[in-house]
Write a protein that holds these residues in place. Structure first.
Motif, PDB file in Angstrom:
ATOM      1  N   GLN A  80       0.968  -1.329   0.001  1.00  0.00           N
ATOM      2  CA  GLN A  80      -0.250   0.097  -0.052  1.00  0.00           C
ATOM      3  C   GLN A  80       0.795   1.301   0.177  1.00  0.00           C
ATOM      4  N   ALA A  81       2.217   1.197   0.668  1.00  0.00           N
ATOM      5  CA  ALA A  81       2.770   2.589   0.813  1.00  0.00           C
ATOM      6  C   ALA A  81       4.248   2.159   0.741  1.00  0.00           C
ATOM      7  N   ILE A  82       5.234   2.858   0.076  1.00  0.00           N
ATOM      8  CA  ILE A  82       6.651   2.618  -0.041  1.00  0.00           C
ATOM      9  C   ILE A  82       7.256   3.595   0.650  1.00  0.00           C
ATOM     10  N   PHE A  83       8.558   3.161   1.329  1.00  0.00           N
ATOM     11  CA  PHE A  83       9.281   4.206   2.100  1.00  0.00           C
ATOM     12  C   PHE A  83      10.695   3.656   1.813  1.00  0.00           C
ATOM     13  N   LYS A  84      11.836   4.728   1.891  1.00  0.00           N
ATOM     14  CA  LYS A  84      13.210   4.329   1.760  1.00  0.00           C
ATOM     15  C   LYS A  84      13.631   3.527   2.957  1.00  0.00           C
ATOM     16  N   ASP A  85      14.281   2.331   2.675  1.00  0.00           N
ATOM     17  CA  ASP A  85      14.934   1.630   4.025  1.00  0.00           C
ATOM     18  C   ASP A  85      16.069   2.117   4.555  1.00  0.00           C
ATOM     19  N   PRO A  86      15.944   2.867   5.850  1.00  0.00           N
ATOM     20  CA  PRO A  86      17.111   3.496   6.407  1.00  0.00           C
ATOM     21  C   PRO A  86      18.204   2.305   7.091  1.00  0.00           C
ATOM     22  N   PHE A  87      17.795   1.137   6.983  1.00  0.00           N
ATOM     23  CA  PHE A  87      18.905   0.203   7.402  1.00  0.00           C
ATOM     24  C   PHE A  87      19.519  -0.471   6.216  1.00  0.00           C
ATOM     25  N   ARG A  88      18.718  -0.574   5.313  1.00  0.00           N
ATOM     26  CA  ARG A  88      19.736  -1.155   4.398  1.00  0.00           C
ATOM     27  C   ARG A  88      20.353  -0.181   3.156  1.00  0.00           C
ATOM     28  N   LYS A  89      19.542   0.909   3.323  1.00  0.00           N
ATOM     29  CA  LYS A  89      19.839   2.174   2.438  1.00  0.00           C
ATOM     30  C   LYS A  89      19.898   1.720   0.865  1.00  0.00           C
ATOM     31  N   GLY A  90      20.436   2.712   0.172  1.00  0.00           N
ATOM     32  CA  GLY A  90      20.515   2.490  -1.309  1.00  0.00           C
ATOM     33  C   GLY A  90      19.210   2.604  -2.131  1.00  0.00           C
ATOM     34  N   ASN A  91      18.619   1.735  -3.029  1.00  0.00           N
ATOM     35  CA  ASN A  91      17.314   1.639  -3.337  1.00  0.00           C
ATOM     36  C   ASN A  91      16.430   0.800  -2.777  1.00  0.00           C
ATOM     37  N   ASN A  92      16.837   0.381  -1.690  1.00  0.00           N
ATOM     38  CA  ASN A  92      16.088  -0.827  -0.981  1.00  0.00           C
ATOM     39  C   ASN A  92      14.868  -0.052  -0.322  1.00  0.00           C
ATOM     40  N   ILE A  93      13.631  -0.722   0.016  1.00  0.00           N
ATOM     41  CA  ILE A  93      12.482  -0.166   0.325  1.00  0.00           C
ATOM     42  C   ILE A  93      12.024  -1.022   1.652  1.00  0.00           C
ATOM     43  N   LEU A  94      10.923  -0.069   2.290  1.00  0.00           N
ATOM     44  CA  LEU A  94      10.196  -0.486   3.405  1.00  0.00           C
ATOM     45  C   LEU A  94       8.764  -0.558   2.620  1.00  0.00           C
ATOM     46  N   VAL A  95       7.832  -1.651   2.868  1.00  0.00           N
ATOM     47  CA  VAL A  95       6.528  -1.568   2.212  1.00  0.00           C
ATOM     48  C   VAL A  95       5.508  -2.037   3.189  1.00  0.00           C
TER      49      VAL A  95
END
Length: 356
Positions: free
Chosen positions: A75-90
């Motif tokens: 439903q919503a995408i956020f940048k992943d502060p743990f893995r960084k780069g182009n990785n995401i939290l969903v």
């Protein structure tokens, strides 16, 4: 350990187009966050472009063992502060294989309310003040408190500075920056009245995004406390006695309230909230009766009241709102363990859609 750190901090984009997506959902208790990761062929910015996924609902108290598959809808995408780069939290919500929202999916109904034309026209804004308590891992006693004992009485700790007044600031600051990195509209943090207790604020957020952002901010905080070896509690009254509880004060306005003459709209909305006080309290978090006692900056759970600049009322209207004749108000009743999807959509439904 330094090699482990190097590997954790590897920048994947140096070697591959592939990214890692951490799918996050709410478990069966309504407060337990769950997550698992999958590899995707490349960067994604639109949640509708993400694949659905599934999980074992019998292990989260959301499905029976003989029919355990639950489907995750991104439903919503956020940048992943743990893995960084182009990785995401969903941020996801949960459905049966037939496409029905499961009973613990509170986002589905909230999204229906927020997509109602009358609600869309009013552009409801939310600012949520999420309080929480940090606990020592082995004793489940607040951070900074002597084991089995108590610190000095409340007074010096609210927004306090110093090793004898502020406990856990490194966690709080890490969380603040991680939320900003992720794209959460976190607007501030502060130390709370009870030592070991803190607050972060998220907003202004419009409609359903208020719930998405609070849940992601909670997830990020859970992950940081996991790294720090500290337990995160959203209990509305973690320590009985003469100690403040933990709430999630919800600041709210509509377009009509923000426009000239909005104070009259605010008063009508507060009147409607008073008429549905019992229904709101029932949906505002478990154990809230231990917090809403009429003491420690709360109103009694059984009575409804409002006032200007009154922190002992159910609803507080700010001095600026009164002076300007327009603005917002604060619902001080929600507990720290409330579901933001439920609280935000219920406030919108009562004040915009409900006809008494």
């Amino acid at each position: 350990m330094s090699l482990l750190n190097d590997l954790i901090n590897l920048n994947l984009s140096d070697a591959t187009e592939k990214i890692i997506a951490e799918y996050i959902w709410i478990g069966g208790s309504g407060m337990d966050l769950r997550s698992k990761a999958r590899t995707l062929p490349g960067p994604v910015a639109d949640p509708s472009k993400l694949p659905k996924w599934n999980y074992d609902g019998s292990s989260t108290n959301q499905a029976p063992g003989d029919d355990s598959e639950v489907i995750l809808y991104p439903q919503a995408i956020f940048k992943d502060p743990f893995r960084k780069g182009n990785n995401i939290l969903v941020m996801c919500d949960s459905y049966t294989p037939a496409g029905e929202p499961i009973p613990t999916n509170k986002r589905f109904n909230a999204a229906k309310i927020f997509s109602h034309p009358d609600v869309v026209a009013e552009e409801p804004w939310y600012g949520i003040e999420q309080e929480y308590t940090l606990l020592q891992k082995d004793t489940k006693w607040p951070l900074g408190w002597p084991v089995g004992g108590f610190p000095g009485p409340q007074g010096p700790y609210y927004c306090g500075v110093g090793a004898d007044k502020s406990f856990g600031r490194d966690i709080v600051d890490s969380h603040y920056k991680a939320c900003l990195y992720a794209g959460v509209n976190i607007s501030g943090i502060n130390g709370e009245v009870m030592p070991g207790q803190w607050e972060f604020q998220v907003g202004p957020s419009v409609g359903i995004s208020a719930g998405d952002q609070i849940w992601i901010a909670r997830y990020i905080l859970e992950r940081i406390t996991e790294i720090a070896g500290v337990v995160l509690s959203f209990d509305p009254k973690p320590i009985p006695g003469d100690w403040n509880g933990a709430g999630a004060h919800t600041n709210y306005s509509t377009k009509s309230m923000r426009n000239d003459g909005g104070i009259d709209v605010i008063k009508k909305a507060i009147e409607k909230l008073g008429l549905r006080h019992k229904e709101h309290i029932a949906a505002y978090g478990e154990g809230n009766e231990r917090r809403l006692t009429g003491r420690h900056e709360t109103a009694d759970i059984n009575s409804f009241s409002w006032g200007v600049a009154n922190r002992g009322a159910s609803i507080r209207v700010g001095r600026d709102t009164e002076k300007d004749g327009k603005g917002y108000f604060e619902d001080r009743r929600p507990a720290s363990n409330m579901d933001p999807y439920v609280v935000t959509s219920m406030i919108a439904e009562t004040t915009i859609l409900w006809k008494p």
